[in-house]
Design a protein around this motif. Structure first.
Motif, PDB file in Angstrom:
ATOM      1  N   VAL A   1     -21.878 -10.549  -2.219  1.00 33.09           N
ATOM      2  CA  VAL A   1     -20.895 -11.596  -2.534  1.00 33.09           C
ATOM      3  C   VAL A   1     -20.309 -11.374  -3.922  1.00 33.09           C
ATOM      4  O   VAL A   1     -19.105 -11.528  -4.137  1.00 33.09           O
ATOM      5  CB  VAL A   1     -21.540 -12.999  -2.439  1.00 33.09           C
ATOM      6  N   LEU A   2     -21.134 -11.010  -4.861  1.00 33.23           N
ATOM      7  CA  LEU A   2     -20.679 -10.883  -6.250  1.00 33.23           C
ATOM      8  C   LEU A   2     -20.266  -9.467  -6.638  1.00 33.23           C
ATOM      9  O   LEU A   2     -19.946  -9.214  -7.805  1.00 33.23           O
ATOM     10  CB  LEU A   2     -21.770 -11.391  -7.190  1.00 33.23           C
ATOM     11  N   SER A   3     -20.224  -8.541  -5.662  1.00 34.41           N
ATOM     12  CA  SER A   3     -19.797  -7.181  -5.980  1.00 34.41           C
ATOM     13  C   SER A   3     -18.350  -7.166  -6.474  1.00 34.41           C
ATOM     14  O   SER A   3     -17.949  -6.270  -7.199  1.00 34.41           O
ATOM     15  CB  SER A   3     -19.973  -6.253  -4.783  1.00 34.41           C
ATOM     16  N   THR A   4     -17.588  -8.149  -6.077  1.00 34.27           N
ATOM     17  CA  THR A   4     -16.270  -8.423  -6.662  1.00 34.27           C
ATOM     18  C   THR A   4     -16.383  -9.800  -7.287  1.00 34.27           C
ATOM     19  O   THR A   4     -16.773 -10.767  -6.618  1.00 34.27           O
ATOM     20  CB  THR A   4     -15.166  -8.427  -5.581  1.00 34.27           C
ATOM     21  N   ALA A   5     -16.054  -9.886  -8.552  1.00 36.86           N
ATOM     22  CA  ALA A   5     -16.201 -11.154  -9.267  1.00 36.86           C
ATOM     23  C   ALA A   5     -15.325 -12.237  -8.640  1.00 36.86           C
ATOM     24  O   ALA A   5     -14.211 -11.953  -8.193  1.00 36.86           O
ATOM     25  CB  ALA A   5     -15.823 -10.966 -10.731  1.00 36.86           C
ATOM     26  N   PRO A   6     -15.816 -13.473  -8.600  1.00 37.69           N
ATOM     27  CA  PRO A   6     -14.990 -14.560  -8.077  1.00 37.69           C
ATOM     28  C   PRO A   6     -13.824 -14.847  -9.022  1.00 37.69           C
ATOM     29  O   PRO A   6     -13.879 -14.540 -10.213  1.00 37.69           O
ATOM     30  CB  PRO A   6     -15.956 -15.747  -8.017  1.00 37.69           C
ATOM     31  N   ALA A   7     -12.790 -15.430  -8.462  1.00 30.98           N
ATOM     32  CA  ALA A   7     -11.610 -15.770  -9.250  1.00 30.98           C
ATOM     33  C   ALA A   7     -11.928 -16.887 -10.226  1.00 30.98           C
ATOM     34  O   ALA A   7     -12.833 -17.699  -9.998  1.00 30.98           O
ATOM     35  CB  ALA A   7     -10.486 -16.221  -8.316  1.00 30.98           C
TER      36      ALA A   7
END
Length: 152
Positions: free
Chosen positions: A4-10
């Motif tokens: 889930v956090l492999s791409t940072a949340p907006a």
């Protein structure tokens, strides 16, 4: 590592813009059903599927206007001040998106009904067929069996 956090949340400000935009362009079947039931003034639901698909079943009160006919026929059928909601078969089909784009190009206010005809039927809402009005039992994977709506 978190998938889930492999791409940072907006950032929250960006998330507000994103989710507001989605709600600007989309409506779900429960909301469309509620507005049709309440006879919301100016709401026009458009079935953008083929004649064969329309005859198999459609939302009661919908206007049948296949996507490839919108540019030529919409202005003669639907008031330009209407709030148009398009639908096609379901989430695996982008026909309602193409239909919404065609209406937008003509200057209409338009939203796409996410879930399409498939989720309308799966949520147990009535459909019009050649033999009359029909409703399937609610699919418990798409809507609560014993409630008016999901409460979301």
């Amino acid at each position: 590592m978190s998938a889930v956090l492999s791409t940072a949340p907006a950032a929250s400000v960006d998330a507000v813009s994103h989710f507001t935009a989605r709600l600007t362009f989309e409506a779900d079947v429960s909301d469309v059903h509620a507005d049709l039931h309440a006879a919301v003034e100016g709401l026009i639901v458009v079935d953008s599927r083929s004649e064969e698909s329309w005859n198999q079943g459609h939302i009661p009160g919908a206007v049948h206007l296949p996507t490839d006919q919108i540019a030529d026929r919409a202005l003669g059928l639907i008031r330009t001040d209407a709030m148009v909601v398009t639908y096609c078969w379901g989430p695996g089909c982008n026909g309602a998106t193409r239909a919404a784009l065609a209406f937008a190009r003509l200057g209409y206010r338009v939203k796409e009904m996410i879930g399409g005809y498939e989720y309308w039927v799966r949520e147990g809402f009535t459909v019009q067929t050649a033999t009359g009005l029909l409703a399937q039992p609610v699919n418990p994977l798409t809507a609560p069996v014993s409630a008016v709506d999901c409460g979301c």
